[in-house]
Design a protein around this motif. Structure first.
Motif, PDB file in Angstrom:
ATOM      1  N   ARG A 110       0.808  -1.221   0.000  1.00 24.86           N
ATOM      2  CA  ARG A 110       0.000   0.000   0.000  1.00 24.86           C
ATOM      3  C   ARG A 110       0.844   1.275   0.000  1.00 24.86           C
ATOM      4  O   ARG A 110       0.324   2.359  -0.255  1.00 24.86           O
ATOM      5  N   LEU A 111       2.132   1.141   0.296  1.00 24.07           N
ATOM      6  CA  LEU A 111       3.004   2.323   0.277  1.00 24.07           C
ATOM      7  C   LEU A 111       3.198   2.810  -1.157  1.00 24.07           C
ATOM      8  O   LEU A 111       3.245   2.011  -2.082  1.00 24.07           O
ATOM      9  N   PRO A 112       3.371   4.108  -1.336  1.00 26.49           N
ATOM     10  CA  PRO A 112       3.752   4.601  -2.662  1.00 26.49           C
ATOM     11  C   PRO A 112       5.094   3.975  -3.054  1.00 26.49           C
ATOM     12  O   PRO A 112       5.928   3.699  -2.183  1.00 26.49           O
ATOM     13  N   PRO A 113       5.316   3.748  -4.327  1.00 24.05           N
ATOM     14  CA  PRO A 113       6.534   3.051  -4.762  1.00 24.05           C
ATOM     15  C   PRO A 113       7.837   3.661  -4.239  1.00 24.05           C
ATOM     16  O   PRO A 113       8.749   2.933  -3.853  1.00 24.05           O
ATOM     17  N   GLU A 114       7.939   4.972  -4.183  1.00 20.61           N
ATOM     18  CA  GLU A 114       9.167   5.613  -3.733  1.00 20.61           C
ATOM     19  C   GLU A 114       9.422   5.325  -2.260  1.00 20.61           C
ATOM     20  O   GLU A 114      10.557   5.105  -1.850  1.00 20.61           O
ATOM     21  N   GLN A 115       8.358   5.337  -1.447  1.00 16.44           N
ATOM     22  CA  GLN A 115       8.515   5.038  -0.021  1.00 16.44           C
ATOM     23  C   GLN A 115       8.846   3.567   0.179  1.00 16.44           C
ATOM     24  O   GLN A 115       9.692   3.222   1.009  1.00 16.44           O
ATOM     25  N   LEU A 121      15.287  -0.709   0.913  1.00 20.88           N
ATOM     26  CA  LEU A 121      16.735  -0.511   0.856  1.00 20.88           C
ATOM     27  C   LEU A 121      17.351  -0.311   2.240  1.00 20.88           C
ATOM     28  O   LEU A 121      18.376  -0.915   2.557  1.00 20.88           O
ATOM     29  N   VAL A 122      16.729   0.515   3.072  1.00 23.66           N
ATOM     30  CA  VAL A 122      17.323   0.853   4.366  1.00 23.66           C
ATOM     31  C   VAL A 122      16.929  -0.138   5.460  1.00 23.66           C
ATOM     32  O   VAL A 122      17.785  -0.683   6.157  1.00 23.66           O
ATOM     33  N   LEU A 123      15.643  -0.400   5.597  1.00 23.90           N
ATOM     34  CA  LEU A 123      15.189  -1.219   6.717  1.00 23.90           C
ATOM     35  C   LEU A 123      15.317  -2.716   6.463  1.00 23.90           C
ATOM     36  O   LEU A 123      15.591  -3.479   7.391  1.00 23.90           O
ATOM     37  N   VAL A 124      15.112  -3.153   5.241  1.00 26.12           N
ATOM     38  CA  VAL A 124      15.182  -4.580   4.945  1.00 26.12           C
ATOM     39  C   VAL A 124      16.594  -4.980   4.545  1.00 26.12           C
ATOM     40  O   VAL A 124      17.165  -5.930   5.079  1.00 26.12           O
ATOM     41  N   ARG A 146      11.499  10.185   2.213  1.00 25.26           N
ATOM     42  CA  ARG A 146      10.678   9.045   1.777  1.00 25.26           C
ATOM     43  C   ARG A 146      10.653   7.956   2.842  1.00 25.26           C
ATOM     44  O   ARG A 146       9.617   7.352   3.112  1.00 25.26           O
ATOM     45  N   LEU A 147      11.806   7.702   3.441  1.00 22.48           N
ATOM     46  CA  LEU A 147      11.900   6.676   4.477  1.00 22.48           C
ATOM     47  C   LEU A 147      11.061   7.063   5.686  1.00 22.48           C
ATOM     48  O   LEU A 147      10.318   6.234   6.234  1.00 22.48           O
TER      49      LEU A 147
END
Length: 162
Positions: A110-115, A121-124, A146-147
């Protein structure tokens, strides 16, 4: 031969990244396969000193953007693969953990693609903000924004699911 071995070792992380972008397992597998094919064809373009994982993430991201744009032009389509798997699976679904992962997957989708990209990239994947910004081809401040919005949206959505 080292290139191929490094590429194979990277596949689980690349697939996880593709899953984060694409949202569906089948689409992620297709995206990952296309990225590997493109990398094998373009391996001479990998500059000495460039990290293979960053290069592969950029390839995957660019393919995903291309497909996302093409799908937007074509309009919505029904994805029956997930429903078919659920119907065919008459066993118990790994209970609580699987349900939680499903909630997270739905929230991520459900998140926008950029978010979603920034979160993956950062959390996973565990990239630093600078590395993630380089992969996403955006300034660090944009990635940070975005993050932050992605984290907040996930917290709100997962709060609703609990």
């Amino acid at each position: 031969m080292a290139f191929e071995q490094d590429l194979v070792a990277l596949l689980p992380r690349l697939r996880r990244f593709a899953r984060g972008l694409a949202g569906h397992h089948a689409d992620a597998d297709d995206l990952c396969q296309a990225a590997v094919e493109r990398a094998l064809v373009a391996r001479q373009q990998l500059q000495p000193g460039t990290r293979l994982d960053s290069w592969m993430y950029r390839i995957t991201r660019n393919l995903w953007i291309d497909r996302h744009r093409a799908n937007a032009r074509r309009g919505p389509t029904a994805n029956i693969d997930d429903d078919a798997v659920q119907i065919a699976d008459d066993g118990h679904r790994r209970m609580e953990a699987q349900l939680e992962l499903g909630d997270i997957d739905r929230a991520m989708a459900r998140l926008p693609p950029e978010q979603r990209e920034a979160v993956v990239l950062v959390l996973v994947e565990g990239y630093s903000y600078r590395e993630a910004a380089d992969i996403a081809s955006v300034p660090v401040g944009t990635l940070t924004s975005r993050l932050g919005r992605g984290r907040e949206a996930l917290a709100n959505m997962l709060g609703e699911a609990a």
